[in-house]
Scaffold this active site. Structure first.
Site, PDB file in Angstrom:
ATOM      1  N   ASP A  17       0.825  -1.206   0.000  1.00 50.67           N
ATOM      2  CA  ASP A  17       0.000   0.000   0.000  1.00 50.67           C
ATOM      3  C   ASP A  17       0.861   1.258   0.000  1.00 50.67           C
ATOM      4  O   ASP A  17       1.958   1.286   0.574  1.00 50.67           O
ATOM      5  CB  ASP A  17      -0.896  -0.002   1.254  1.00 50.67           C
ATOM      6  CG  ASP A  17      -1.665   1.292   1.402  1.00 50.67           C
ATOM      7  OD1 ASP A  17      -2.590   1.507   0.602  1.00 50.67           O
ATOM      8  OD2 ASP A  17      -1.325   2.093   2.288  1.00 50.67           O
ATOM      9  N   GLU A  59       0.931  -0.523  -5.282  1.00 48.15           N
ATOM     10  CA  GLU A  59      -0.092   0.500  -5.471  1.00 48.15           C
ATOM     11  C   GLU A  59       0.624   1.830  -5.700  1.00 48.15           C
ATOM     12  O   GLU A  59       0.971   2.542  -4.767  1.00 48.15           O
ATOM     13  CB  GLU A  59      -1.001   0.588  -4.241  1.00 48.15           C
ATOM     14  CG  GLU A  59      -2.182   1.528  -4.464  1.00 48.15           C
ATOM     15  CD  GLU A  59      -2.632   2.268  -3.211  1.00 48.15           C
ATOM     16  OE1 GLU A  59      -3.785   2.697  -3.173  1.00 48.15           O
ATOM     17  OE2 GLU A  59      -1.820   2.438  -2.280  1.00 48.15           O
TER      18      GLU A  59
END
Length: 626
Positions: free
Chosen positions: A279, A334
């Site tokens: 993330d 990401e």
């Protein structure tokens, strides 16, 4: 053996009886019973020998704390950064470090599935995996959600919000205990069983790992663990994220690197996850964290003093370690910036990720639905967005993820059908114009993203059937309500609701890909992007995709290009009645190619393509093994 990183002194706070009171004044706790030994590089170590009967020194389910004695004379009570199990006290926002060492630990039965060539990811959150307004459990997910994922044809799950976080509404992105699986859903063994059962179904499980930042909590997090503002993190302002209100790791510290790398290995070996979705990579890659910065693709944006080289080196190290120790491990980044070589091997000078998320794709669909009428859709721009990726760097394409489902935004289904989803989704009544449009475009958008947008595909739980409500976790702003922190899978089980039809299309879309393997094939060849007709045609893996986005024009004997000669038949049809379509195509029709070159391909065929319809044709004379 326990180790900590700090410049302070440590002792362990262990109960001297079976009492578990948290107070410090003669209630069964001895704050100085076990003192740590100072080691090199700011580390402290404690070794606890077994009891006289050779049983573990600390009993299963014992509550523990670390007492930190700072140079300034402070006495701080902390939870271990390596705590494997952390539980929340009833009726209080207080977390306890609980020693998890059951006499009969869970033993994994099933081997890891082989790494698939076509990755179809089901992004999921355990806590919302029930129609009921409550925090759902690992066991509920294992029993009720895994079979649906298997039925839908997904071969990989991306589990969110597993790493322990004190604030449920943070969606798992404000981590407090990096080695602890969230106890709000159940025990560590129940999570292990979930993963084991998924493996028995041939499904891989990725962990949504958050190494880009950490919660600012002190009593139950890493922040100010030893009383200083720079134990695991950079000192402010570099060590604080202004938008996320969180702390940023010091990736130049060897011990921080050891902490994070061992964290990755822990989740793979203890719980047998199969990889990670990292993330917030954009925040890590740049000193500006992507705040107030746009990315045009110019190389000056990616190479310069704005790049945080310490973070880049950590990500290279992480991928090198993971892929060396676990060759079949999958890592997904990401990153919204489009950093070059993010998904090339470390030995090539890349960062080593297997895939990146194609984050521009869902933004494009939302922009189109929000700003343009159907007849204003720019077909060329849609194709450009879906194909605009670096060659040789794999992408995970998705029409929408959890970001679009969250309150404050709208899912595709909500943009398309809005309030009529509550009143007009019954198949017992004629479709309204809004529901008709929404149903057809929902399927078409997902299929073209699946076929053209990347080398993998992702869907957020519930969106496959057009979940009728947004996602909002209990918080002060909604009176701590769980009403929107759930997924209404019960809607799919009702025969008379059209959600079932969208579910069936998503299932058959994945099953069709599983047979023909277009995600594992080289990028598609786009032979037509006709602005006036609103038609897009491309072939990939010898499969022919035809889309007619026109709101009201259907085309007879429409000539489309195709490379492989032979006989073609319809293998997927968004207009089929079982998918909420109008049934205008005869699936027994056989399409034979004409050897005359057309639109850059060696052959062509003529087809009937109704308005707002997508069809997938396959050549029955070709072996589709891949």
């Amino acid at each position: 053996m326990l180790q900590f990183l700090s410049s302070a002194a440590f002792s362990k706070w262990i109960p001297t009886s079976n009492r578990t009171n948290r107070t410090s004044g003669g209630d069964g706790w001895d704050k100085f019973s076990h003192r740590y030994t100072k080691k090199e590089f700011g580390k402290w170590e404690l070794i606890l020998p077994p009891k006289h009967d050779n049983s573990p020194a600390v009993d299963h389910n014992s509550k523990l704390k670390v007492v930190v004695h700072t140079k300034e004379g402070q006495r701080l009570y902390r939870i271990s950064p390596w705590a494997k199990y952390v539980t929340k006290e009833e009726k209080a926002i207080i977390y306890d470090w609980v020693h998890w060492d059951p006499p009969q630990p869970y033993i994994h039965i099933h081997p890891r599935p082989k790494k698939p060539t076509s990755l179809r990811i089901y992004e999921a959150h355990v806590g919302i995996g029930s129609p009921e307004g409550k925090i759902a459990s690992y066991n509920n997910f294992t029993t009720n959600v895994l079979p649906r994922i298997k039925d839908l044809g997904y071969n990989c799950i991306q589990l969110m919000a597993i790493m322990e976080h004190a604030y449920y509404a943070s969606f798992g992105y404000q981590i407090t205990s990096f080695f602890a699986a969230s106890s709000r859903y159940g025990t560590p063994d129940e999570l292990k069983q979930l993963i084991d059962v998924a493996h028995s179904m041939g499904i891989l499980v990725l962990l949504d790992v958050v190494h880009s930042h950490a919660s600012k909590n002190t009593e139950d997090g890493l922040n100010r663990f030893d009383g200083s503002d720079s134990c695991f993190f950079h000192s402010p302002p570099r060590g604080e994220h202004s938008l996320w209100d969180s702390r940023l790791f010091n990736y130049s510290s060897w011990e921080v690197l050891r902490f994070l790398l061992s964290n990755l290995r822990w989740w793979l070996e203890e719980y047998r996850f199969d990889g990670f979705r990292f993330d917030g990579i954009t925040s890590m890659l740049y000193h500006h964290h992507g705040i107030g910065t746009g990315f045009t693709g110019d190389y000056s944006e990616y190479f310069g003093l704005q790049v945080d080289e310490d973070s880049v080196v950590y990500l290279m190290l992480a991928n090198h370690v993971l892929h060396t120790l676990y060759p079949d491990c999958i890592t997904v980044a990401e990153d919204v910036s489009g950093m070059p070589a993010l998904c090339r091997k470390v030995e090539e000078g890349g960062l080593g990720f297997d895939y990146r998320l194609a984050m521009a794709v869902p933004d494009k669909w939302i922009q189109i639905l929000k700003e343009l009428k159907d007849e204003e859709w720019n077909i060329g721009n849609i194709v450009h967005t879906l194909t605009n990726r670096r060659y040789g760097e794999k992408c995970i394409a998705y029409a929408e993820s959890h970001d679009q489902a969250l309150v404050g935004d709208k899912s595709l289904a909500f943009w398309l059908m809005d309030k009529e989803m509550y009143t007009n989704m019954s198949s017992l009544i004629p479709m309204t114009a809004i529901i008709d449009r929404g149903m057809q475009l929902h399927k078409m958008i997902r299929l073209i993203t699946h076929g053209l947008g990347g080398e993998g595909y992702l869907n957020f739980m519930g969106n496959e059937f057009g979940h009728p409500e947004w996602l909002d976790f209990p918080r002060e702003g909604n009176n701590q309500s769980y009403h929107y922190a759930r997924r209404q899978f019960n809607l799919v089980d009702m025969d008379h609701l059209r959600y079932r039809q969208l579910y069936a299309f998503d299932r058959d879309m994945n099953r069709t890909e599983d047979k023909y393997g277009w995600l594992a094939a080289p990028p598609a060849f786009v032979s037509a992007k006709h602005e006036e007709d609103k038609v897009i045609v491309f072939d990939r893996a010898n499969v022919l995709f035809i889309f007619n986005f026109h709101p009201n024009k259907s085309f007879q004997d429409y000539r489309v290009a195709v490379e492989a000669p032979g006989k073609y038949k319809i293998k997927l049809d968004s207009d089929a009645v079982q998918y909420g379509g109008h049934g205008r195509l005869d699936h027994n029709t056989e399409f034979f190619t004409n050897s005359e070159p057309f639109n850059g391909r060696s052959n062509s065929i003529k087809v009937y393509i109704p308005c707002r319809t997508a069809i997938v044709l396959a050549n029955e004379e070709i072996d589709y093994c891949y």
